[in-house]
Enzyme design. Structure first.
Site, mmCIF file in Angstrom:
data_model
loop_
_atom_site.group_PDB
_atom_site.id
_atom_site.type_symbol
_atom_site.label_atom_id
_atom_site.label_comp_id
_atom_site.label_asym_id
_atom_site.label_seq_id
_atom_site.Cartn_x
_atom_site.Cartn_y
_atom_site.Cartn_z
ATOM 1 N N THR A 99 0.872 -1.187 0.000
ATOM 2 C CA THR A 99 0.000 0.000 0.000
ATOM 3 C C THR A 99 0.902 1.228 0.000
ATOM 4 O O THR A 99 1.616 1.472 0.986
ATOM 5 C CB THR A 99 -0.897 0.028 1.253
ATOM 6 O OG1 THR A 99 -1.639 -1.187 1.316
ATOM 7 C CG2 THR A 99 -1.844 1.210 1.209
ATOM 8 N N LYS A 174 -7.678 1.349 -2.291
ATOM 9 C CA LYS A 174 -7.187 0.872 -0.990
ATOM 10 C C LYS A 174 -7.281 1.992 0.055
ATOM 11 O O LYS A 174 -7.617 1.747 1.217
ATOM 12 C CB LYS A 174 -5.742 0.383 -1.151
ATOM 13 C CG LYS A 174 -5.019 0.070 0.130
ATOM 14 C CD LYS A 174 -5.508 -1.196 0.824
ATOM 15 C CE LYS A 174 -4.908 -1.271 2.213
ATOM 16 N NZ LYS A 174 -4.523 -2.535 2.684
HETATM 17 P P1 NAD Z 1 6.134 -5.970 7.189
HETATM 18 O O1 NAD Z 1 6.745 -4.763 7.797
HETATM 19 O O2 NAD Z 1 5.765 -7.117 8.052
HETATM 20 O O3 NAD Z 1 7.057 -6.537 6.014
HETATM 21 C C1 NAD Z 1 7.767 -5.763 5.108
HETATM 22 C C2 NAD Z 1 8.923 -6.612 4.584
HETATM 23 O O4 NAD Z 1 9.623 -5.870 3.595
HETATM 24 C C3 NAD Z 1 9.942 -6.983 5.664
HETATM 25 O O5 NAD Z 1 10.237 -8.366 5.578
HETATM 26 C C4 NAD Z 1 11.174 -6.143 5.326
HETATM 27 O O6 NAD Z 1 12.385 -6.802 5.669
HETATM 28 C C5 NAD Z 1 11.022 -6.019 3.823
HETATM 29 N N1 NAD Z 1 11.676 -4.843 3.262
HETATM 30 C C6 NAD Z 1 11.533 -3.550 3.628
HETATM 31 N N2 NAD Z 1 12.267 -2.758 2.841
HETATM 32 C C7 NAD Z 1 12.888 -3.565 1.954
HETATM 33 C C8 NAD Z 1 13.783 -3.342 0.899
HETATM 34 N N3 NAD Z 1 14.200 -2.119 0.595
HETATM 35 N N4 NAD Z 1 14.224 -4.416 0.201
HETATM 36 C C9 NAD Z 1 13.820 -5.662 0.519
HETATM 37 N N5 NAD Z 1 12.976 -5.933 1.506
HETATM 38 C C10 NAD Z 1 12.517 -4.897 2.220
HETATM 39 O O7 NAD Z 1 4.836 -5.431 6.408
HETATM 40 P P2 NAD Z 1 3.521 -6.233 5.967
HETATM 41 O O8 NAD Z 1 2.547 -6.262 7.091
HETATM 42 O O9 NAD Z 1 3.905 -7.489 5.297
HETATM 43 O O10 NAD Z 1 2.922 -5.195 4.906
HETATM 44 C C11 NAD Z 1 3.479 -5.017 3.613
HETATM 45 C C12 NAD Z 1 2.589 -4.019 2.863
HETATM 46 O O11 NAD Z 1 1.270 -4.541 2.772
HETATM 47 C C13 NAD Z 1 2.475 -2.649 3.526
HETATM 48 O O12 NAD Z 1 2.400 -1.654 2.542
HETATM 49 C C14 NAD Z 1 1.170 -2.767 4.305
HETATM 50 O O13 NAD Z 1 0.579 -1.504 4.519
HETATM 51 C C15 NAD Z 1 0.352 -3.625 3.361
HETATM 52 N N6 NAD Z 1 -0.715 -4.426 3.988
HETATM 53 C C16 NAD Z 1 -0.528 -5.090 5.161
HETATM 54 C C17 NAD Z 1 -1.571 -5.838 5.703
HETATM 55 C C18 NAD Z 1 -1.434 -6.606 7.006
HETATM 56 O O14 NAD Z 1 -2.451 -7.040 7.553
HETATM 57 N N7 NAD Z 1 -0.231 -6.803 7.524
HETATM 58 C C19 NAD Z 1 -2.806 -5.917 5.059
HETATM 59 C C20 NAD Z 1 -2.960 -5.260 3.848
HETATM 60 C C21 NAD Z 1 -1.915 -4.514 3.319
#
Ligand code: NAD
Length: 306
Positions: A99, A174
């Site tokens: 997102t 979204k």
């Molecule tokens: P998270 O913080 O758990 O995971 C993010 C991952 O990205 C981590 O493993 C981190 O190491 C990796 N990362 C960050 N920067 C990086 C880079 N430059 N290169 C490589 N890897 C990198 O986040 P999440 O909960 O998995 O959410 C991911 C996205 O999905 C976000 O935008 C969030 O808003 C969206 N989202 C999350 C949910 C939820 O319920 N968790 C639901 C819908 C949408």
């Protein structure tokens, strides 16, 4: 879609890890990249190949999927040094499921399409449970032809995959979702606070509200956690704060007042400022509790059985 698709997957956090696992379990070839190592090792044990950079993850791929925190992360991974742009073959499809800002998404779309690589924004809703079960709702922006080609892969991750319009439309949809999420989350927290202070049985209150017009995903899924004081993250508070920041930026461009979102954003910022950004969004209840000087778990009725 090839029977066995080659998929680059970048970002193996709370969402990306179970999503990547589903694609592997469906028999596709995955090459994965993540900033921290443990989730990469886990996916490699399950049969994925480790990539040394986003570029390597995208090389030779039919699809490259991104699931990263914020706009800057996606821009770095997509367009930075050893980024996806350097590796993605012409005719392949890059799908950003994070997102992020719709305008940043449109900028990246322009760069990729000029190189002959398709680019879709395809953010999701449905939480980590939806990611594990493949029941996400996926809203897609970009070129319709690319959407049609990506749909079979997206259908492995989501129960509902909807084309919303040109690049950025998935992200805009979204943000509308997050308006609804944030206000119903605040509603759930305040309903439980009032119930608790009044000494009602919280489980009965949740059951009654969930059976009528006050029902919400937030109350049904996060209410029991709030009552139990379980703040482990499904969706991190810092990510909801980020989503509301982006929503208010878009509203500003449109000269649109969104007073409810502005309020929840301030409360989420307070939560993050108190060092609780990596807790789940349900920890918003702790800010409300501190304003009230009352803990929801202190309800006199909490332990009463029906
Ligand atoms: P998270 O913080 O758990 O995971 C993010 C991952 O990205 C981590 O493993 C981190 O190491 C990796 N990362 C960050 N920067 C990086 C880079 N430059 N290169 C490589 N890897 C990198 O986040 P999440 O909960 O998995 O959410 C991911 C996205 O999905 C976000 O935008 C969030 O808003 C969206 N989202 C999350 C949910 C939820 O319920 N968790 C639901 C819908 C949408």
């Amino acid at each position: 879609m090839p029977a066995v698709a080659r998929i680059g997957f970048i970002g193996l956090g709370l969402m990306g890890r179970p999503m990547a696992k589903r694609l592997l379990n469906a028999g596709h070839q995955l090459r994965v990249f993540n900033r921290s190592k443990p989730p990469v090792d886990e996916l490699v044990r399950l049969g994925a190949e480790e990539a040394s950079s986003p570029q390597r993850a995208a090389e030779g791929a039919d699809y490259t999927i991104l699931m990263l925190p914020d706009s800057r992360d996606v821009k770095d991974v997509a367009l930075g040094e050893k980024g996806v742009l350097q590796g993605a073959p012409k005719g392949s499809i890059v799908i950003d499921m994070s997102t992020i800002s719709p305008s940043v998404e449109r900028e990246i779309y322009e760069v990729f399409t000029q190189k002959g690589v398709e680019y879709l924004d395809a953010p999701v809703t449905g939480g980590t449970i939806g990611a594990e079960r493949g029941t996400l709702v996926i809203m897609v922006g970009g070129d319709f032809d690319a959407f049609e080609r990506a749909e079979p892969i997206l259908s492995l991750l989501g129960q509902k995959v909807v084309y919303m319009g040109p690049s950025g439309s998935g992200q805009l949809t979204k943000l509308c979702n997050q308006v609804s999420v944030s206000l119903s989350l605040l509603g759930a927290c305040e309903a439980l606070l009032l119930a608790s202070k009044a000494g009602l049985d919280l489980n009965k209150v949740m059951d009654v509200i969930s059976s009528g017009a006050g029902a919400s995903w937030q109350l049904s899924n996060l209410g029991p956690k709030i009552v139990e004081g379980d703040y482990r993250p499904g969706f991190k508070a810092e990510h909801l704060s980020k989503d509301l920041r982006i929503t208010l930026e878009v509203a500003q461009e449109l000269s649109l007042p969104l007073p409810g979102v502005a309020l929840v954003h301030q409360l989420m910022k307070s939560l993050v400022a108190r060092g609780r950004g990596s807790l789940g969004t349900q920890a918003l209840a702790t800010v409300i509790e501190e304003l009230a000087g009352h803990k929801i778990s202190e309800s006199a009725g909490r332990l009463k059985k029906p």
